[in-house]
Design an enzyme around this catalytic site. Structure first.
Site, PDB file in Angstrom:
ATOM      1  N   THR A 206      -8.777   1.875   7.253  1.00 56.22           N
ATOM      2  CA  THR A 206      -8.893   2.220   5.836  1.00 56.22           C
ATOM      3  C   THR A 206     -10.061   3.175   5.606  1.00 56.22           C
ATOM      4  OG1 THR A 206      -7.952   0.068   5.239  1.00 56.22           O
ATOM      5  CG2 THR A 206      -9.030   1.311   3.497  1.00 56.22           C
TER       6      THR A 206
ATOM      7  N   LYS B 143       2.214  -8.560  -1.735  1.00 58.41           N
ATOM      8  CA  LYS B 143       0.820  -9.003  -1.729  1.00 58.41           C
ATOM      9  C   LYS B 143       0.794 -10.517  -1.816  1.00 58.41           C
ATOM     10  CE  LYS B 143      -3.189  -6.889  -1.452  1.00 58.41           C
ATOM     11  NZ  LYS B 143      -3.445  -5.709  -0.592  1.00 58.41           N
TER      12      LYS B 143
ATOM     13  N   LYS C  41       1.852   3.053  -2.809  1.00 61.60           N
ATOM     14  CA  LYS C  41       1.039   3.531  -1.695  1.00 61.60           C
ATOM     15  C   LYS C  41       1.906   3.845  -0.473  1.00 61.60           C
ATOM     16  CE  LYS C  41      -2.752   1.307  -1.636  1.00 61.60           C
ATOM     17  NZ  LYS C  41      -3.774   0.269  -1.472  1.00 61.60           N
TER      18      LYS C  41
ATOM     19  N   HIS D 259      13.334  -1.776  -2.379  1.00 61.94           N
ATOM     20  CA  HIS D 259      14.061  -0.521  -2.103  1.00 61.94           C
ATOM     21  C   HIS D 259      14.026  -0.204  -0.614  1.00 61.94           C
ATOM     22  CE1 HIS D 259      10.013   1.210  -2.022  1.00 61.94           C
ATOM     23  NE2 HIS D 259      10.525   2.317  -1.512  1.00 61.94           N
TER      24      HIS D 259
END
Length: 474
Positions: free
Chosen positions: A197, A109, A97, A68
């Protein structure tokens, strides 16, 4: 005893289950939801690499979950646990996410099924470069197509190999640096990526504990200071999460590693624990702390905030009822199983989901990607201008008041932002804004869903609108 998950649901099934729960609260029809949920492209490859005198056939994957928005974005992990379902689940989480934190990527991934500890750096380089060349052949990598990043078992070194291989196969691509993120600074990496992170986890939890109404329900005061924290995992994410909480005045009462856990109600000094770990090879027997040979027991100790930052499925139906924390922050991917999630929710425990909380890495990767495309370091254009403007302001203030600003105050005020300051500022704003969006949806659910459901609703709404605006559903 190792931390075990005795449930039948796979990680992929748990992600799908969470999607379905949230989808029931959205306005999109089944066809649109099916498209959002589906993995668009799956590459499964096997390639030969000569290791010593033998030829090994290496199994590897790259999944592009959603188109998208392009490019797709997601890490590459080196692990013997890599399989197609795991990579699909992680790619799906990346899609959601990115949408939650308003990063304009589709989810991706990758993984290579190897035990990296068994290979020399030379052999790992051969495997990584061959994997990259396979991605290039299949058009599964590129600044506008699919941009990998580090994950479990990989780091800046592997990303530099990927960049070099891609650049050599695409010599005319002036944006080649943007084909991968998490690179060394010298290769176009961005300052602040290493701690991104863990810092994002801190910002997210700090925002969560700032709402008086929510904390009152948990019997807690607002703010980070004084909160009792347990962190599971002292890798990159866990270490930086613990570090930022300790610096903010929280009390680090427990630390958990694969070979055991330690607990001290009066608090643990993170740097001292790290020094002890380097000396002894583990965290056990740290002076003043209680030892737990079974790391699972560390999760069940009394605390305000529990942060699993290592493995998947460490909180499951067999131990969820023994969790004493009032808040659980999922710094790792999928540390709570679907059944355990329902148990924690029924106990009134506030769970900040992984799909939001560990998005700091991809947020800063987005900043690195933008830096590579613009080929300008953050702060280079405006830092000196800001310095000069601040100097003029100080001169005006001193002239009007007749008082001199101290040297320390002058130095503090005159300091313009460096790249790392801007990156941290952008990450902080992103995590605060995203949490407020999720919380608003959660409040609107009026008890019909938890923060995880709200986060997935947030993602589905944004992706669904993007698909509608693309006009692919006539």
């Amino acid at each position: 005893m190792a931390i075990m998950n005795t449930e039948n649901n796979t990680f992929f099934e748990s992600v799908q289950r969470n999607f379905d729960k949230a989808a029931a609260h959205t306005r999109f029809d089944k066809g649109v939801l099916a498209q959002i949920k589906a993995c668009n492209s799956i590459l499964r490859i096997k390639f030969p690499v000569k290791i010593g005198e033998q030829v090994e056939v290496i199994e590897a994957y790259r999944v592009q979950h959603s188109h998208h928005k392009l490019p797709c974005k997601g890490g590459i992990r080196f692990s013997m646990e890599v399989d197609q379902e795991e990579v699909m689940a992680l790619a799906a989480l990346m899609t959601y996410k990115c949408a939650i934190v308003n990063v304009p990527f589709g989810g991706g991934k990758g993984g290579i099924k190897i035990d990296s500890k068994k290979y020399s750096a030379f052999d790992l380089e051969k495997i990584t470069r061959r994997y990259t060349s396979e991605l290039c052949k299949k058009n599964f990598i590129g600044p506008g197509i699919d941009v990998p990043a580090p994950d479990y078992g990989t780091g800046a070194r592997e990303m530099s190999w990927i960049l070099d291989t891609y650049s050599s196969l695409n010599p005319g691509d002036i944006n080649a640096q943007a084909c991968v993120t998490g690179k060394p600074i010298s290769q176009g990496g961005v300052r602040g990526r290493t701690e991104a992170t863990g810092l994002g986890v801190f910002y997210g939890l700090r925002e969560a504990v700032s709402f008086a109404d929510d904390m009152e329900k948990l019997g807690l005061e607002t703010g980070v200071e004084g909160k009792r924290i347990i962190v599971q995992g002292l890798g990159n994410v866990g270490y930086h999460t613990a570090k930022y909480f300790q610096e903010a005045g929280a009390k680090l009462v427990g630390l958990i590693e694969f070979n055991g856990a330690i607990y001290n109600e009066d608090g643990l000094d993170l740097d001292a624990v790290q020094a002890h770990r380097q000396t002894t090879g583990g965290i056990l027997n740290f002076p003043g702390a209680v030892n737990f040979a079974d790391p699972a027991e560390g999760l069940e100790q009394d605390c305000d905030i529990l942060i699993p930052a290592a493995l998947e499925s460490v909180i499951h139906k067999d131990n969820a009822d023994r969790i004493k924390a009032k808040i659980v922050g999922e710094a790792a991917n999928g540390p709570i199983t679907a059944e355990a999630d329902e148990i924690l929710h029924s106990k009134g425990i506030l769970v900040l989901p992984d799909v939001y909380l560990n998005a700091g890495g991809v947020t800063v990767s987005y900043f690195e990607w933008l830096k590579n495309l613009s080929r300008v370091r953050y702060g280079r254009l405006e830092k000196r201008f800001n310095d000069n403007m601040y100097k003029e302001l100080i001169d005006i203030i001193e002239s009007m008041t007749g008082k001199r600003v101290s040297d320390l105050e002058r130095k503090t005020i005159l300091r313009g932002p460096d790249e790392i300051d801007l990156v941290h500022s952008g990450l902080e704003d992103t995590m605060i804004g995203a949490y407020r969006e999720i919380r608003d949806i959660h409040v609107s659910l009026e008890g019909k869903g938890d923060l995880r459901t709200a986060a997935f609703i947030c993602a589905i709404n944004k992706i669904g609108v993007a698909y509608e605006e693309l006009g692919i559903f006539p």
